[in-house]
Write a protein that holds these residues in place. Structure first.
Motif, mmCIF file in Angstrom:
data_model
loop_
_atom_site.group_PDB
_atom_site.id
_atom_site.type_symbol
_atom_site.label_atom_id
_atom_site.label_comp_id
_atom_site.label_asym_id
_atom_site.label_seq_id
_atom_site.Cartn_x
_atom_site.Cartn_y
_atom_site.Cartn_z
ATOM 1 N N ARG A 1 -21.704 -2.903 -6.706
ATOM 2 C CA ARG A 1 -23.299 -3.447 -6.610
ATOM 3 C C ARG A 1 -23.716 -3.642 -7.960
ATOM 4 O O ARG A 1 -24.729 -3.180 -8.482
ATOM 5 N N ARG A 2 -22.975 -4.303 -8.760
ATOM 6 C CA ARG A 2 -23.346 -4.365 -10.123
ATOM 7 C C ARG A 2 -24.643 -5.319 -10.298
ATOM 8 O O ARG A 2 -25.462 -5.147 -11.423
ATOM 9 N N LEU A 3 -25.018 -6.127 -9.437
ATOM 10 C CA LEU A 3 -26.037 -6.958 -9.508
ATOM 11 C C LEU A 3 -27.090 -6.606 -8.201
ATOM 12 O O LEU A 3 -27.996 -7.442 -8.109
ATOM 13 N N GLY A 4 -27.097 -5.151 -7.992
ATOM 14 C CA GLY A 4 -27.932 -4.662 -6.808
ATOM 15 C C GLY A 4 -27.300 -4.956 -5.298
ATOM 16 O O GLY A 4 -26.283 -5.174 -5.321
ATOM 17 N N THR A 5 -28.405 -4.991 -4.505
ATOM 18 C CA THR A 5 -28.010 -4.945 -2.900
ATOM 19 C C THR A 5 -27.345 -6.424 -2.679
ATOM 20 O O THR A 5 -27.884 -7.404 -3.263
ATOM 21 N N PRO A 6 -26.291 -6.228 -1.919
ATOM 22 C CA PRO A 6 -25.522 -7.648 -1.756
ATOM 23 C C PRO A 6 -26.609 -8.797 -1.058
ATOM 24 O O PRO A 6 -27.498 -8.379 -0.471
ATOM 25 N N ALA A 7 -26.432 -9.797 -1.506
ATOM 26 C CA ALA A 7 -27.196 -10.913 -1.040
ATOM 27 C C ALA A 7 -27.310 -11.059 0.584
ATOM 28 O O ALA A 7 -26.177 -10.778 1.231
ATOM 29 N N PRO A 8 -28.355 -11.511 1.242
ATOM 30 C CA PRO A 8 -28.308 -11.955 2.791
ATOM 31 C C PRO A 8 -27.373 -12.838 3.318
ATOM 32 O O PRO A 8 -26.931 -12.909 4.327
ATOM 33 N N SER A 9 -26.648 -13.606 2.232
ATOM 34 C CA SER A 9 -25.695 -14.693 2.480
ATOM 35 C C SER A 9 -24.396 -13.833 3.106
ATOM 36 O O SER A 9 -23.436 -14.653 3.786
ATOM 37 N N TRP A 10 -24.190 -12.771 2.923
ATOM 38 C CA TRP A 10 -22.929 -11.830 3.419
ATOM 39 C C TRP A 10 -22.954 -11.780 4.492
ATOM 40 O O TRP A 10 -24.302 -11.253 5.025
ATOM 41 N N GLN A 11 -22.119 -11.961 5.496
ATOM 42 C CA GLN A 11 -22.002 -11.615 6.961
ATOM 43 C C GLN A 11 -21.795 -9.784 7.153
ATOM 44 O O GLN A 11 -21.351 -9.138 6.158
ATOM 45 N N ARG A 12 -22.437 -9.226 8.070
ATOM 46 C CA ARG A 12 -22.531 -7.900 8.049
ATOM 47 C C ARG A 12 -21.786 -7.304 9.504
ATOM 48 O O ARG A 12 -22.180 -8.092 10.697
ATOM 49 N N SER A 13 -21.033 -6.492 9.416
ATOM 50 C CA SER A 13 -20.392 -5.681 10.794
ATOM 51 C C SER A 13 -20.515 -4.125 10.447
ATOM 52 O O SER A 13 -19.639 -3.717 9.872
ATOM 53 N N GLY A 14 -21.557 -3.853 10.783
ATOM 54 C CA GLY A 14 -21.655 -2.117 10.682
ATOM 55 C C GLY A 14 -21.925 -2.251 9.016
ATOM 56 O O GLY A 14 -22.762 -2.865 8.529
ATOM 57 N N ARG A 15 -21.041 -1.364 8.315
ATOM 58 C CA ARG A 15 -20.997 -0.916 7.042
ATOM 59 C C ARG A 15 -20.363 -2.190 6.151
ATOM 60 O O ARG A 15 -20.428 -2.414 5.033
ATOM 61 N N LEU A 16 -19.606 -2.959 7.073
ATOM 62 C CA LEU A 16 -18.755 -3.983 6.400
ATOM 63 C C LEU A 16 -19.534 -5.136 5.846
ATOM 64 O O LEU A 16 -20.267 -5.714 6.829
ATOM 65 N N TYR A 17 -19.169 -5.603 4.655
ATOM 66 C CA TYR A 17 -19.836 -6.925 4.248
ATOM 67 C C TYR A 17 -18.550 -7.950 4.143
ATOM 68 O O TYR A 17 -17.375 -7.468 3.677
#
Length: 218
Positions: free
Chosen positions: A154-170
């Motif tokens: 997370r060097r640039l902060g929280t991952p962008a909303p464009s990542w898909q999510r499945s629980g904790r998995l991006y």
């Protein structure tokens, strides 16, 4: 091919599919070159008709859209007064110390799927308006570095909303007719990148999920 393979060859960072199903880019089934004529002029002609092509009111339901990324990339470029490639390099790639990413790699550096008699298949033309949706080429190592530095560290902060999510998995995936890629990671945990030439993109996704279910990183 896992991230540690073909470290010095570039593969196409294919248009997104998402949702672990092939519905998003129908273009990947196209036998010709579906984006060859989709330049900035074509995109701007389409912008005036967006109300006619939308299928539901904005904000009601999420749906992955390659066209959406083309529109977003154009909006960012126009607002900043520079190219999408330069914006990406300035705000993402250089801060993350990732360099093996290009929209136009040298022919000798491209890794292409073999076709008839083993000759390399011609890649789609994706240097036009569709570039932000998947026109960049990268080595597997560069894809892995991006995944780890954006999601795990997370060097640039929280991952962008464009990542898909499945629980904790991006995770994210993408495919053209002859190439597919899957990248997934859990913050502070394991990660996997799988790139394949030819074959069913669903198998690429399954290989990535299988790798994540194992131990360590791939």
């Amino acid at each position: 091919m896992a991230a540690r393979g073909a470290r010095h060859r570039h593969h196409p960072a294919a248009p997104g599919r998402a949702h672990l199903r092939p519905a998003a880019p129908a273009a990947r089934h196209h036998r010709r070159d579906p984006y060859a004529a989709f330049d900035r002029a074509a995109l701007h002609r389409l912008l005036g008709r967006l109300d006619g092509v939308r299928v539901r009111p904005p904000g009601r339901e999420e749906e992955y859209s390659n066209l959406g990324y083309a529109v977003l990339g154009e909006a960012l470029s126009r607002a900043a007064g520079t190219s999408y490639e330069e914006l990406l390099a300035t705000h993402v790639l250089r801060p993350l110390d990732v360099h093996e990413v290009s929209a136009r790699p040298a022919a000798a550096d491209r890794l292409l799927a073999p076709g008839l008699l083993g000759r390399p298949r011609r890649p789609w033309t994706m240097t036009g308006a569709i570039l932000p949706a998947g026109g960049l080429w990268a080595t597997p190592r560069a894809v892995a570095d991006l995944l780890v530095r954006l999601v795990v560290e997370r060097r640039l902060g929280t991952p962008a909303p464009s990542w898909q999510r499945s629980g904790r998995l991006y995770w994210h995936n993408g495919a053209t007719r002859h190439a597919s890629v899957f990248a997934g990671a859990a913050p502070g945990g394991g990660w996997a990148v799988v790139h394949r030439l030819g074959g069913d993109p669903e198998r690429t996704d399954r290989a990535g999920i299988d790798a994540l279910r194992g131990t360590g990183s791939r």
